[in-house]
Design an enzyme around this catalytic site. Structure first.
Site, PDB file in Angstrom:
ATOM      1  N   LEU A  84       0.831  -1.211   0.000  1.00 14.07           N
ATOM      2  CA  LEU A  84       0.000   0.000   0.000  1.00 14.07           C
ATOM      3  C   LEU A  84       0.863   1.256   0.000  1.00 14.07           C
ATOM      4  O   LEU A  84       2.016   1.225   0.455  1.00 14.07           O
ATOM      5  CB  LEU A  84      -0.927  -0.033   1.219  1.00 14.07           C
ATOM      6  CG  LEU A  84      -1.928  -1.200   1.156  1.00 14.07           C
ATOM      7  CD1 LEU A  84      -2.601  -1.398   2.499  1.00 14.07           C
ATOM      8  CD2 LEU A  84      -2.958  -0.985   0.050  1.00 14.07           C
ATOM      9  N   ASN A 124       1.844  -6.510  10.768  1.00 15.48           N
ATOM     10  CA  ASN A 124       2.057  -7.491   9.701  1.00 15.48           C
ATOM     11  C   ASN A 124       2.824  -8.683  10.260  1.00 15.48           C
ATOM     12  O   ASN A 124       3.581  -8.548  11.222  1.00 15.48           O
ATOM     13  CB  ASN A 124       2.874  -6.858   8.564  1.00 15.48           C
ATOM     14  CG  ASN A 124       3.051  -7.793   7.382  1.00 15.48           C
ATOM     15  OD1 ASN A 124       2.126  -8.515   7.000  1.00 15.48           O
ATOM     16  ND2 ASN A 124       4.234  -7.809   6.793  1.00 15.48           N
ATOM     17  N   THR A 125       2.610  -9.844   9.644  1.00 16.48           N
ATOM     18  CA  THR A 125       3.474 -10.986   9.925  1.00 16.48           C
ATOM     19  C   THR A 125       4.230 -11.322   8.652  1.00 16.48           C
ATOM     20  O   THR A 125       3.652 -11.358   7.564  1.00 16.48           O
ATOM     21  CB  THR A 125       2.700 -12.212  10.445  1.00 16.48           C
ATOM     22  OG1 THR A 125       3.629 -13.287  10.642  1.00 16.48           O
ATOM     23  CG2 THR A 125       1.607 -12.675   9.505  1.00 16.48           C
ATOM     24  N   HIS A 126       5.533 -11.531   8.810  1.00 15.99           N
ATOM     25  CA  HIS A 126       6.391 -11.771   7.648  1.00 15.99           C
ATOM     26  C   HIS A 126       7.096 -13.119   7.837  1.00 15.99           C
ATOM     27  O   HIS A 126       7.640 -13.382   8.907  1.00 15.99           O
ATOM     28  CB  HIS A 126       7.421 -10.639   7.546  1.00 15.99           C
ATOM     29  CG  HIS A 126       8.329 -10.788   6.375  1.00 15.99           C
ATOM     30  ND1 HIS A 126       7.928 -10.473   5.093  1.00 15.99           N
ATOM     31  CD2 HIS A 126       9.597 -11.245   6.282  1.00 15.99           C
ATOM     32  CE1 HIS A 126       8.929 -10.732   4.265  1.00 15.99           C
ATOM     33  NE2 HIS A 126       9.952 -11.201   4.948  1.00 15.99           N
ATOM     34  N   ALA A 171       6.089   3.169   6.077  1.00 14.36           N
ATOM     35  CA  ALA A 171       6.043   3.402   4.631  1.00 14.36           C
ATOM     36  C   ALA A 171       7.011   2.498   3.865  1.00 14.36           C
ATOM     37  O   ALA A 171       6.767   2.123   2.724  1.00 14.36           O
ATOM     38  CB  ALA A 171       6.332   4.872   4.341  1.00 14.36           C
ATOM     39  N   ASP A 217       8.472  -3.920   5.010  1.00  9.34           N
ATOM     40  CA  ASP A 217       9.151  -4.840   5.936  1.00  9.34           C
ATOM     41  C   ASP A 217      10.241  -4.170   6.783  1.00  9.34           C
ATOM     42  O   ASP A 217      11.220  -4.805   7.181  1.00  9.34           O
ATOM     43  CB  ASP A 217       9.752  -6.043   5.173  1.00  9.34           C
ATOM     44  CG  ASP A 217       8.688  -6.868   4.479  1.00  9.34           C
ATOM     45  OD1 ASP A 217       7.542  -6.892   4.962  1.00  9.34           O
ATOM     46  OD2 ASP A 217       8.990  -7.494   3.444  1.00  9.34           O
TER      47      ASP A 217
HETATM   48  C1  GRF Z   1       1.927 -15.889   5.763  1.00  5.64           C
HETATM   49  O1  GRF Z   1       3.084 -16.685   5.748  1.00  5.64           O
HETATM   50  C2  GRF Z   1       2.293 -14.442   5.940  1.00  5.64           C
HETATM   51  O2  GRF Z   1       3.443 -14.251   6.713  1.00  5.64           O
HETATM   52  C3  GRF Z   1       2.574 -14.031   4.534  1.00  5.64           C
HETATM   53  O3  GRF Z   1       1.536 -14.639   3.803  1.00  5.64           O
HETATM   54  C4  GRF Z   1       1.209 -15.872   4.416  1.00  5.64           C
HETATM   55  C5  GRF Z   1      -0.296 -15.940   4.514  1.00  5.64           C
HETATM   56  O4  GRF Z   1      -0.733 -17.259   4.635  1.00  5.64           O
HETATM   57  N1  GRF Z   1       2.662 -12.599   4.419  1.00  5.64           N
HETATM   58  P1  GRF Z   1      -2.279 -17.682   4.541  1.00  5.64           P
HETATM   59  O5  GRF Z   1      -2.827 -17.201   3.225  1.00  5.64           O
HETATM   60  O6  GRF Z   1      -2.991 -17.017   5.687  1.00  5.64           O
HETATM   61  O7  GRF Z   1      -2.271 -19.161   4.681  1.00  5.64           O
END
Ligand code: GRF
Length: 191
Positions: free
Chosen positions: A88, A102-104, A137, A140
């Site tokens: 975004l 966010n989760t990365h 912005a 990650d």
């Molecule tokens: C996760 O591994 C997240 O970290 C990444 O996208 C994946 C999403 O997985 N950004 P799902 O579609 O919820 O199974």
């Protein structure tokens, strides 16, 4: 505190957030996907703000504006990205500064970007993991809230390794979001 979850993929992280009973007011997807079905099945309102253009000339600012208008009208406090496939524009992190998580699927700052799992494998890493962070912005780059390591095994494929990481994300992400909400509520009560 009300959350909007943004997703684009299979939605297994979204399912974990729903199971953790987080206060999810709505889900927004940028394409028709598994996450949309998971929200429908759980009776969580879901809106598809469809991104039709995946070319280099994609009008990111315009898409971000449309999404922001929708989120502002629905008065959510916190935005949770759960595999959202559109980066975004900065208007989003300006408007929701410090309130987008966010989760990365890597141990940031290692392996930024959309192919984090593939990149860790290609690099021959023996350990990778996942990171929950605030969104700024820069992609990650935001402050890290939680991390957990995951081993890489010699015969891993991208799919197998990603699933091993997601098992951790499905536990770590909801717990971290709950802690974030508790902290935000405490702060809100004292100022
Ligand atoms: C996760 O591994 C997240 O970290 C990444 O996208 C994946 C999403 O997985 N950004 P799902 O579609 O919820 O199974």
């Amino acid at each position: 505190m009300q959350i909007a979850v943004l997703a684009s993929g299979t939605g297994t992280i979204l399912a974990a957030l729903i199971n953790a009973k987080l206060p999810i007011a709505e889900v927004v997807v940028d394409r028709h996907c598994g996450a949309e079905k998971i929200a429908e099945h759980a009776n969580v309102p879901v809106k598809c703000i469809e991104r039709r253009d995946f070319s280099p000339s994609f009008d990111r600012a315009n898409y971000t504006r449309k999404l922001l208008e929708y989120l502002e009208a629905s008065s959510v406090d916190v935005i949770v990205l759960a595999g959202f496939g559109t980066v975004l524009g900065p208007e989003m992190s300006d408007r929701f500064a410090g309130r987008i998580l966010n989760t990365h699927p890597a141990l940031l700052p290692a392996y930024k970007g959309w192919h984090a799992v593939r990149d860790a494998l290609a690099d021959g890493a023996s350990v990778t993991g996942c990171t929950v962070h605030l969104v700024t912005a820069e992609v990650d780059e935001g402050p890290i809230l939680a991390q957990e390591a995951v081993p890489v095994f010699p015969d891993d494929t991208e799919e197998i390794l990603h699933e091993r990481i997601k098992e951790v994300e499905r536990r770590l992400y909801p717990a971290t979001i709950w802690a974030f909400l508790d902290e935000a509520t405490k702060k809100g009560g004292t100022t």
